[in-house]
Design an enzyme around this catalytic site. Sequence first.
Site, mmCIF file in Angstrom:
data_model
loop_
_atom_site.group_PDB
_atom_site.id
_atom_site.type_symbol
_atom_site.label_atom_id
_atom_site.label_comp_id
_atom_site.label_asym_id
_atom_site.label_seq_id
_atom_site.Cartn_x
_atom_site.Cartn_y
_atom_site.Cartn_z
ATOM 1 N N HIS A 24 28.479 49.089 38.768
ATOM 2 C CA HIS A 24 27.249 49.883 38.783
ATOM 3 C C HIS A 24 26.010 49.043 39.076
ATOM 4 O O HIS A 24 24.925 49.600 39.285
ATOM 5 C CB HIS A 24 27.091 50.671 37.473
ATOM 6 N N SER A 64 23.593 44.418 31.965
ATOM 7 C CA SER A 64 24.737 44.967 32.692
ATOM 8 C C SER A 64 25.403 43.929 33.581
ATOM 9 O O SER A 64 24.733 43.137 34.251
ATOM 10 C CB SER A 64 24.286 46.143 33.564
ATOM 11 N N ASP A 114 34.638 49.832 36.025
ATOM 12 C CA ASP A 114 33.312 49.332 36.383
ATOM 13 C C ASP A 114 33.354 47.817 36.594
ATOM 14 O O ASP A 114 32.906 47.038 35.754
ATOM 15 C CB ASP A 114 32.334 49.707 35.265
#
EC number: 3.4.21.-
Length: 264
Positions: free
Chosen positions: A75, A214, A121
């Site tokens: 992502h 992230s 992910d």
Amino acid sequence: MLLLSLTLSLVLLGSSWGCGIPAIKPALSFSQRIVNGENAVLGSWPWQVSLQDSSGFHFCGGSLISQSWVVTAAHCNVSPGRHFVVLGEYDRSSNAEPLQVLSVSRAITHPSWNSTTMNNDVTLLKLASPAQYTTRISPVCLASSNEALTEGLTCVTTGWGRLSGVGNVTPAHLQQVALPLVTVNQCRQYWGSSITDSMICAGGAGASSCQGDSGGPLVCQKGNTWVLIGIVSWGTKNCNVRAPAVYTRVSKFSTWINQVIAYN
């Protein structure tokens, strides 16, 4: 003690430096931005990557797993030619650090990545030129596909993400926070069916990862070796420190990671 469905064995990547053994030892308080974290020791997480655009804006983390490869979250949407891998960074307000800023030649995202469910992910980044290992830059070990971790084991996540769920304050110095692992079933009690077997949960005990972290590492220590068991993926929008944060479960992707590296 319950076992998370994952024996901690290691996949060694890299040169004679080996993996997962920082030249500079981390110092952890285990007491408690990351949210409710603390400044890391300079150079003690040598696999930590900052992903930046051409202006130097940090948008995601990552982990160095060999001289030519970095693993991050899908992502993060890394674009070769537009984004850069920065190694050796600690103080983002400093212009005097011995950084390595490397271009990305390929970004290979897992073919089953689902941006709606956040399942699978994970993206691998091939560096256009190899990283040079130093006391402040070296790789982490990958957890293997037969990994097993005990419930409540405390692991560490690192990054430059937001210090709070309110506002956009980010730290200058690399942050670290010790987080307890929680089982899939425990995590599903909070998140429900959103949690798949390709995810691992940690936190919910007064500290958390947050936006900007992230793609960064969740590592656990076995003996003197640190092993990458998770990739920062998702959590509450306000970075609630009482809610478990969700990470990509590296052991589910170690075979795919090794295949991509072998054939690219």
